[in-house]
Design an enzyme around this catalytic site. Structure first.
Site, PDB file in Angstrom:
ATOM      1  N   THR D 176      12.921 -39.929  67.726  1.00 45.69           N
ATOM      2  CA  THR D 176      13.518 -40.350  68.989  1.00 45.69           C
ATOM      3  C   THR D 176      13.477 -41.870  69.074  1.00 45.69           C
ATOM      4  O   THR D 176      12.400 -42.474  69.145  1.00 45.69           O
ATOM      5  CB  THR D 176      12.764 -39.750  70.182  1.00 45.69           C
ATOM      6  OG1 THR D 176      12.845 -38.324  70.098  1.00 45.69           O
ATOM      7  CG2 THR D 176      13.363 -40.218  71.500  1.00 45.69           C
ATOM      8  N   LYS D 285      17.632 -39.751  66.786  1.00 46.02           N
ATOM      9  CA  LYS D 285      18.059 -39.280  68.110  1.00 46.02           C
ATOM     10  C   LYS D 285      18.168 -40.459  69.066  1.00 46.02           C
ATOM     11  O   LYS D 285      17.218 -41.243  69.192  1.00 46.02           O
ATOM     12  CB  LYS D 285      17.030 -38.278  68.643  1.00 46.02           C
ATOM     13  CG  LYS D 285      17.324 -37.697  70.019  1.00 46.02           C
ATOM     14  CD  LYS D 285      16.460 -36.451  70.260  1.00 46.02           C
ATOM     15  CE  LYS D 285      16.686 -35.828  71.613  1.00 46.02           C
ATOM     16  NZ  LYS D 285      15.946 -36.502  72.673  1.00 46.02           N
ATOM     17  N   HIS D 309      18.775 -39.181  76.223  1.00 49.04           N
ATOM     18  CA  HIS D 309      17.477 -38.649  76.666  1.00 49.04           C
ATOM     19  C   HIS D 309      17.620 -37.988  78.044  1.00 49.04           C
ATOM     20  O   HIS D 309      16.757 -38.140  78.923  1.00 49.04           O
ATOM     21  CB  HIS D 309      16.448 -39.779  76.713  1.00 49.04           C
ATOM     22  CG  HIS D 309      15.043 -39.326  76.402  1.00 49.04           C
ATOM     23  ND1 HIS D 309      14.279 -39.864  75.385  1.00 49.04           N
ATOM     24  CD2 HIS D 309      14.255 -38.390  76.958  1.00 49.04           C
ATOM     25  CE1 HIS D 309      13.088 -39.286  75.346  1.00 49.04           C
ATOM     26  NE2 HIS D 309      13.050 -38.387  76.287  1.00 49.04           N
TER      27      HIS D 309
END
Lengths: 411, 411, 411, 411
Positions: D176, D285, D309
């Site tokens: 992430t 991501k 997100h």
């Protein structure tokens, strides 16, 4: 303004059951403030021109532009500061000049000044402040300050106000161009409430020697009608009012203020007068058209503020974020362009920078915070907006505020 | 109409605890009026065709256009007046013809006339007024007035009405083209209420000698079906109604009115009849298509009114502000183009002028004000709209209403 | 369908205190019906696929197109009728096939048929009707009727249903293509209610000799899985259900219905089977893509219905009014194109015609009216929609429905 | 995931009075969950960055794209599965990594895992999970799992976490990128609640040997400031907290977690470190910009996840569905592109695929279902979304998920 530290502080406070004094989402402050303010005070601050369409347009314009965050660019080194007229601002925003802050809180401009000083955010003194600029300046210490000028019908008074601003350490003069007349503010009109007629928001005037001289002279000499054939408040009406409010402000002062606080006939030809009387940078506030921007530069303006006065003057006016790119294109790199009207979040600040603004001015939210929690409320808003912007900057992949350009937004 | 003076007056009134009779924001009057009007009366005034989509479109079109204010152009010299057919109007708006004003207030058109006269705003007599035009004219003094005509199935009646209008000092004839049939007005239909069937709004007819002759003849001669095979109100139904309401209006009058008040078969070929019978300027109301605009000019029309009847006739129709530029482009400078439907603020008037209208007509808001505060309410609305427009003009940087052009708006 | 007469009737009724049984604004019927319908019945009728986005899109598309009314074209001669497969329809709309009308009213399809016959509006028998088509046909007299077909997994059943439709006087077969599977209808699923599992809406099947034979055979022979490995309702579950509801419908009938009412594997190659078995015009319902439209014509379809099944099948699907022009362009003049999904007013009918539809199908509103006022409610809706369209036609300046083309709308 | 079977099951359950545990419309779960969750827990899950503008934009983007269903393409053979890194997924979605699931339900990640295993949907372990990955893995059996990594300030910890993930059978690592700093989450800040400061959501850390070593060392050696001069939670504050909550998590663990869970200084240059330490596919991501996408591929990324997100990081960010096509175009066929943020229906999944996504990740809805009904709630959501997508696929005319391309949507 390190957003991460501010976050940690808020969350740690939460561990001990201490929650923020005001919401960290500035869009929520208006409804919160409405619950604690007197109706006429809230109407004056929250209200806009006519049907409120310009206020809605200001917000809608921010919503239309979208940030495209970039990844893996080292968000640990974030510098949210910007240079402006030789000063380094901790973040690209200033406190917009807002008059009659006493309606939100008895500490008024003094509370705002202490908050501004604590955070190092420049404060722009309102010409319609509730406290004389000298007293406000005393609260600011070394913190930067500017002075916002309504161009009076009396050039003597203009000169006096500017001189006092210089003496108070102001580092720039902001001439508000969009309010030579007051807009048609329906919420105030429906209540029939204009704070100035109650002697509020005229402290810069009653504390001014030229103004006092004009008051005295007005009693003796025939007055030149300002906007003939405008009627003037009748002495009896104002007498009644003043006695009712048991204020130390005289009927004559209010009357004289109403006559001279703004000059509807102001034109480009008046600018040299001011230019000759101060070495401070002069910013023109209210510019929305590229042609006006070019003329402003040609007239020697040192900066522009794209503004529609928070939607308080012309109903149905262009949103400032929509007007900003055209003004920026017209100005190029010659002078800094600022903007205000509708800023409510770090993302808004970011978007304004992306479209060419050097910095923005924050208005209503800090007054709502003042109403809700006084100096501490204002200070929190400044810290929160700074934190929000700092985090937005880093999360969008930018190391420094000046790096933010149009490529940061969707096309 | 000096906006600044009006502002000062309202705020000074506020000092003494006197607030405006009706809101200074015309978009708020509808909800306020709903609280004081009888449901069927409110439905008749506020309702539109079908689902109300045209009314929403009218407002949305105004919201889409944005004013770009210009700075430092001397806002002290503002001239909101416009010339129209040799008259100088204090501001670029007129009172739109609205029928059955008695449903809002017992003084009806007389109150409106007194307010119009006080403010010098032209009043357009409705063919469906609650008071004969002669009585209304008497209230107007020297103030300008026009007559709005529904083209009757009887040319004799058309001629009579126009002659009376001339005798009453009317300075123009407005032919409403968009209501040769009544639109599908769902709010009225759901209540089952049409004021004309109760003898309301037919005073121009019952006071007319030709109409009276037609009523008398109708009793004797076989009637020519107007819109065969349309049934007519049965005598018994109307008798019951009339006796119930104890009115001095006869069953025959109402029946005859229903038969002849409008001519569905009207075409361009009928216009010469009117042209030959009056020297007054003839305006055609309801024009939204450029081709119709061109044909209207070719047919000798002296002016056009872009209108969708306040959204009361065709559901889902084009917003008038959207239709305006095309009509203006088709007409050029040959005749003045006016517009109505959705005007609620000075900014709306400004935008209509920017897109080519010479003036606008104000409708529902003044009827709401009439319901809320009678003559004084109407007068206030006229003063407020004038003030709002005057201030908008000055704050946008324009010295005179005719100067406002498309460059005043965003592209 | 003379709108003016209808208006007069409603208003005259109002004089005597009689108001319409259901609202004359069809957009208001849903909320009204919700108050009188059982929750699961209302959910079944009002609900759509998934989040309801397609239903919202259908309405929004109608709102985006605007009518530009033309003036002075003689509105007295209006002909709202259209020709369709050799019939002249009183107005360009039909009653869409809607199943399980018994959930709205005990008279169900019989009431609808009586209303359709009274107004001469074609009725499309639903394959999922609550009453066998023979009984409904008996109520229709000479009034036109079509049959809507869900293509069964059993071609024998298809053939039987079509033969019965022919025997009932149906003048066209509408093959619904968009429901070879049932959409993900969240409102029904949340309640766990599918009327067919309660033996509702399967009257066309239980009254069919082929279906009865299939039911009998199913008890003896091994069944071919329809959508293997789909489980089937367990006998016990349905037994319980049936006994609880004390219906005269057998467990086996419901089970067999669930298995065969629709054929998910249907392709273009199946169309010849139907083409060979009937001389009636075949319309394909559910076409939204121009390529499908072309293929449909090439496959011998006699008409198309642009439809998304009232938003009940694919969530987030294109609005039918947005899909219509592409389909019309692909088809040209070869066959008539109809549309449905979202029609709620005369303006909607007008806009659909302007964009190329020959006629539209009206769905939910008449079922709401059925729930609110039975046969009389349906009849009123038909009269009202006809009146609304007729008036829209005239007020927009068109003499006849087929004259309405794209030039009637804004670009 | 056969949508038709799922439908039948729900409806048959309804026959026996059993309704779904949670709504089958995922857009309704948020409001339902709010009624059962503790306010701070709901705020943490439902809240977004700043004013929530990104969350609204995510949903609005899905609404803007419309599906054009194709007819007669045999909807009986639907294959909703997709291939991803050598696995065949039953449908094109995975369970997004969501931290602190214990706030929704005491079974937390274990319940989610059991639901995922039952439906065969890949689960992405959150680095901030409430349960150590080894325990969650044990619940999954053979079902696929990935590991989501927040890149720690300690590369040793990164290595340890990745090694554990490999040992747990994870088949991919999701890095992430968008949360090297926590966004300005106003709902949490207003409550002053960050779960991690209460020792929640740090189980992956407290169960890690490297982390334990770091905690021990931290007590002895001088610590290198991570984001100097960030203050650290004072021991006293955390002591108070921990004793209050009577948790078995030490003050030192929480403090160390706060210091090292994420590395704000992360850049592209850090990626090789991870690349060298695992043979698993690495997905990045948070990619929204085409240039970042290209660089990611050049850096050896095996897949991308277009994500903001869930609107939790940058307020006013581009909607992921709007960013998707640009990223897909930049990547071409080189690696699979996934997306998340705003997915709520089968139509959303379909639209994401049409715009180039291989699969999507489902976030908040399954946590709401967990709060509402535990494991069974999560399982239902997975079955419902799968059913909804399967039916959408078939009804739109597509036989297999990979066939869905941009031609399935309006232009």
């Amino acid at each position: 303004m390190n957003g991460r530290l501010r976050q940690q502080q808020v969350y740690l406070d939460g561990v001990f059951g201490r929650t923020p004094r005001v919401s960290t989402d500035l869009t929520r402050l208006e409804a919160d403030a409405e619950r604690v303010m007197r109706p006429e005070a809230f109407a004056y601050i929250a209200g806009g021109a006519g049907t409120g369409a310009t206020m809605r347009a200001n917000r809608a314009a921010f919503d239309r532009h979208r940030i495209v965050p970039r990844m893996l660019r080292d968000a640990s080194r974030r510098d949210p500061s910007v240079d402006l007229f030789g000063r380094r601002l901790p973040a690209p925003f200033l406190l917009a000049p807002i008059g009659v802050a006493e309606m939100a809180h008895p500490d008024a401009d003094l509370a705002t000044a202490r908050a501004a000083a604590a955070e190092g955010v420049p404060m722009v003194f309102s010409n319609q402040a509730s406290v004389p600029m000298e007293r406000v300046a005393a609260e600011l210490g070394e913190s930067p300050r500017w002075f916002q000028l309504y161009w009076s019908t009396s050039n003597d008074l203009v000169e006096s106000l500017v001189s006092r601003a210089e003496a108070c350490g102001c580092e720039a003069i902001v001439v508000t161009l969009d309010t030579t007349l007051l807009g048609w503010r329906t919420r105030d009109l429906d209540i029939g409430f204009l704070p100035f007629l109650r002697g509020m928001g005229i402290a810069q005037y009653t504390s001014d020697p030229v103004f006092q001289r004009l008051v005295t002279e007005a009693g003796a000499a025939p007055r030149t009608p300002v906007d003939a054939p405008a009627p003037r408040p009748t002495p009896s009406a104002l007498s009644v009012l003043m006695s009712l409010r048991r204020r130390k402000i005289s009927r004559d002062e209010v009357q004289r203020f109403v006559e001279i606080y703004s000059r509807p006939s102001l034109t480009w030809d008046d600018l040299p007068f001011l230019r000759e009387r101060t070495k401070l940078p002069i910013l023109l506030k209210g510019i929305c058209h590229p042609d006006d921007a070019r003329r402003a530069i040609d007239s020697g303006a040192d900066g522009l503020i794209v503004s529609n006065h928070g939607g308080r003057q012309v109903d149905g006016a262009v949103a400032t974020l929509d007007a900003l790119p055209g003004v920026v294109a017209a100005v190029g790199d010659r002078v800094p362009v600022l903007m205000d009207s509708g800023v409510r979040s770090g993302a808004d600040v970011f978007k304004a920078l992306a479209l060419g603004a050097r910095a923005v001015l924050l208005g209503r939210p800090y007054i709502y915070a003042l109403a809700l929690a006084g100096e501490r409320g204002v200070r929190q808003v400044l810290r929160d907006l700074g934190a929000d912007f700092d985090l937005t900057l880093g999360l969008a992949g930018y190391a420094a505020a000046p790096d933010v350009g149009p490529e940061a937004l969707t096309g």
